[in-house]
Design a protein around this motif. Structure first.
Motif, PDB file in Angstrom:
ATOM      1  N   ALA A 287       1.846 -16.155 -52.803  1.00 55.04           N
ATOM      2  CA  ALA A 287       0.780 -16.262 -51.799  1.00 55.04           C
ATOM      3  C   ALA A 287       0.662 -14.956 -51.009  1.00 55.04           C
ATOM      4  CB  ALA A 287       1.055 -17.414 -50.854  1.00 55.04           C
ATOM      5  N   LYS A 288      -0.560 -14.613 -50.610  1.00 55.41           N
ATOM      6  CA  LYS A 288      -0.811 -13.410 -49.827  1.00 55.41           C
ATOM      7  C   LYS A 288      -0.892 -13.800 -48.360  1.00 55.41           C
ATOM      8  CE  LYS A 288      -3.505 -11.436 -53.624  1.00 55.41           C
ATOM      9  NZ  LYS A 288      -4.854 -10.968 -54.048  1.00 55.41           N
ATOM     10  N   LEU A 289       0.010 -13.223 -47.544  1.00 49.96           N
ATOM     11  CA  LEU A 289       0.087 -13.582 -46.136  1.00 49.96           C
ATOM     12  C   LEU A 289      -0.199 -12.392 -45.215  1.00 49.96           C
ATOM     13  CD1 LEU A 289       3.265 -15.826 -46.411  1.00 49.96           C
ATOM     14  CD2 LEU A 289       1.035 -16.612 -45.640  1.00 49.96           C
ATOM     15  N   GLY A 290      -0.721 -11.320 -45.767  1.00 50.44           N
ATOM     16  CA  GLY A 290      -0.974 -10.131 -44.963  1.00 50.44           C
ATOM     17  C   GLY A 290      -1.899 -10.426 -43.779  1.00 50.44           C
ATOM     18  N   GLY A 291      -1.424 -10.097 -42.585  1.00 47.89           N
ATOM     19  CA  GLY A 291      -2.261 -10.266 -41.404  1.00 47.89           C
ATOM     20  C   GLY A 291      -2.353 -11.691 -40.902  1.00 47.89           C
ATOM     21  N   ALA A 292      -1.614 -12.632 -41.539  1.00 49.00           N
ATOM     22  CA  ALA A 292      -1.669 -14.028 -41.102  1.00 49.00           C
ATOM     23  C   ALA A 292      -0.973 -14.178 -39.756  1.00 49.00           C
ATOM     24  CB  ALA A 292      -1.029 -14.935 -42.144  1.00 49.00           C
ATOM     25  N   ASN A 293      -1.498 -15.053 -38.918  1.00 47.07           N
ATOM     26  CA  ASN A 293      -0.904 -15.336 -37.611  1.00 47.07           C
ATOM     27  C   ASN A 293       0.090 -16.480 -37.774  1.00 47.07           C
ATOM     28  OD1 ASN A 293      -0.275 -16.127 -34.985  1.00 47.07           O
ATOM     29  ND2 ASN A 293      -2.321 -15.677 -34.210  1.00 47.07           N
ATOM     30  N   LEU A 294       1.395 -16.138 -37.751  1.00 44.24           N
ATOM     31  CA  LEU A 294       2.449 -17.114 -38.002  1.00 44.24           C
ATOM     32  C   LEU A 294       3.274 -17.395 -36.749  1.00 44.24           C
ATOM     33  CD1 LEU A 294       3.550 -15.567 -41.403  1.00 44.24           C
ATOM     34  CD2 LEU A 294       2.605 -17.854 -41.127  1.00 44.24           C
ATOM     35  N   LEU A 295       2.701 -17.143 -35.575  1.00 45.26           N
ATOM     36  CA  LEU A 295       3.423 -17.338 -34.330  1.00 45.26           C
ATOM     37  C   LEU A 295       3.786 -18.814 -34.169  1.00 45.26           C
ATOM     38  CD1 LEU A 295       4.425 -15.954 -31.709  1.00 45.26           C
ATOM     39  CD2 LEU A 295       2.252 -16.601 -30.658  1.00 45.26           C
ATOM     40  N   GLY A 296       5.069 -19.084 -34.022  1.00 41.03           N
ATOM     41  CA  GLY A 296       5.526 -20.455 -33.852  1.00 41.03           C
ATOM     42  C   GLY A 296       5.641 -21.232 -35.141  1.00 41.03           C
ATOM     43  N   ALA A 297       5.313 -20.611 -36.277  1.00 39.72           N
ATOM     44  CA  ALA A 297       5.425 -21.304 -37.556  1.00 39.72           C
ATOM     45  C   ALA A 297       6.893 -21.443 -37.931  1.00 39.72           C
ATOM     46  CB  ALA A 297       4.683 -20.551 -38.650  1.00 39.72           C
ATOM     47  N   ILE A 298       7.255 -22.516 -38.608  1.00 44.55           N
ATOM     48  CA  ILE A 298       8.626 -22.752 -39.056  1.00 44.55           C
ATOM     49  C   ILE A 298       8.701 -22.416 -40.538  1.00 44.55           C
ATOM     50  CG2 ILE A 298      10.471 -24.452 -39.242  1.00 44.55           C
ATOM     51  CD1 ILE A 298       9.091 -26.055 -37.048  1.00 44.55           C
ATOM     52  N   ARG A 299       9.589 -21.484 -40.884  1.00 48.31           N
ATOM     53  CA  ARG A 299       9.654 -21.028 -42.279  1.00 48.31           C
ATOM     54  C   ARG A 299      11.072 -21.155 -42.797  1.00 48.31           C
ATOM     55  NH1 ARG A 299       6.787 -15.211 -42.226  1.00 48.31           N
ATOM     56  NH2 ARG A 299       6.885 -15.517 -44.484  1.00 48.31           N
TER      57      ARG A 299
END
Length: 299
Positions: A287-299
């Motif tokens: 998956a391409k995640l460039g520039g994605a806003n992942l603030l607060g995301a659980i990974r």
């Protein structure tokens, strides 16, 4: 036993699996003359009776036999739950009560199984004349593929297993629809509204959903393979178990979306809004995640 010496109104005592019932020869033979019960008590056969109680024993579950007797008396049944209909159907089939079997099969039909209120031809006539609304209409299982249904209002409609493949549905309204198992393959759904819709198990492969509003929608087990979801609104949508392999979600808003078991392999999530999303059970290989806003995301 039933014999020529018994009149049709003579009482018959039955023990059905431990439950006792009292009825008459006429009741057991009149409404369903070709049934097993009618044959047993026609007087042509010797039916063993308990020497002490005078009861005829039949080794079946007696729970629903009262419904069978009421059917034989009056030709009607009370409204039952589907599970009760299923149990009664097994008994009706055993006793070879063909009329009761047909009655149960008819009354077991759920509202979702009812025939659609309009045909494909009716729909075509409507869209040729003017932009009518189909709010709350049952269009389940219709084939509406390849039609121009842009701007049509389907709000609250029942669209279960309806086929919209290759249809033009741009800016159509699907708010709060029941569209479980529907087919939207290759459909144009740009800027459509699916707010609160139930699309569980639907197929939307290669569909164009650019800027579509799917907030709070149930998209459980949906297939979005190679679908165009650029700038789509998916806030709080339930995508559990959905297949988005190769989907284009560039700039899409997935804040608070449920992604447990979601397949996002090879998906384009560049500049997507993924704040507060739990990605631990999500397949993201390639998956391409460039520039994605992942603030607060659980990974």
């Amino acid at each position: 036993m039933a014999s020529p010496s018994h009149s049709s109104t003579s009482p018959i005592l039955l023990n059905i699996g431990g439950r006792t019932y009292a009825t008459t020869v006429d009741t057991l033979t009149h409404r369903e003359p070709d049934s097993m019960l009618a044959a047993m008590f026609s007087g042509r056969h010797t039916v063993p009776k308990d020497p002490d109680t005078g009861m005829v024993f039949i080794d079946r579950d007696g729970k629903h036999f009262r419904h069978i007797l009421n059917w034989l008396r009056d030709g009607v049944l009370p409204l039952l739950h589907d599970s009760q209909y299923q149990e009664l159907l097994r008994e009706a089939e055993y006793y070879q009560l063909i009329g009761l079997v047909d009655y149960i099969n008819e009354n077991m039909k759920k509202p979702d199984d009812e025939d659609p209120e309009l045909t494909r031809r009716d729909i075509i006539k409507c869209i040729q004349s003017e932009r009518l609304r189909f709010r709350g209409v049952n269009l389940s299982q219709l084939n509406l593929s390849k039609l121009d249904l842009s701007f049509v209002d389907f709000t609250f409609a029942c669209l279960k297993n309806t086929v919209f493949s290759h249809a033009n549905l741009q800016k159509a309204k699907f708010g709060d629809v029941e569209a479980v198992g529907s087919n939207f393959e290759d459909a144009n759904l740009r800027e459509c509204e699916f707010l609160g819709a139930n699309l569980s198990g639907s197929t939307l492969d290669r569909a164009s959903l650019q800027s579509a509003n799917l907030q709070d929608a149930s998209l459980v087990d949906c297939s979005f393979c190679k679908a165009d979801l650029r700038s789509a609104h998916l806030q709080s949508a339930n995508l559990a178990g959905a297949n988005l392999t190769g989907a284009n979600l560039e700039g899409a808003n997935l804040k608070g979306a449920k992604l447990a078991g979601t397949n996002l392999q090879g998906a384009n999530l560049q500049r997507a809004y993924l704040r507060e999303v739990d990605l631990r059970e999500t397949l993201l290989e390639g998956a391409k995640l460039g520039g994605a806003n992942l603030l607060g995301a659980i990974r």
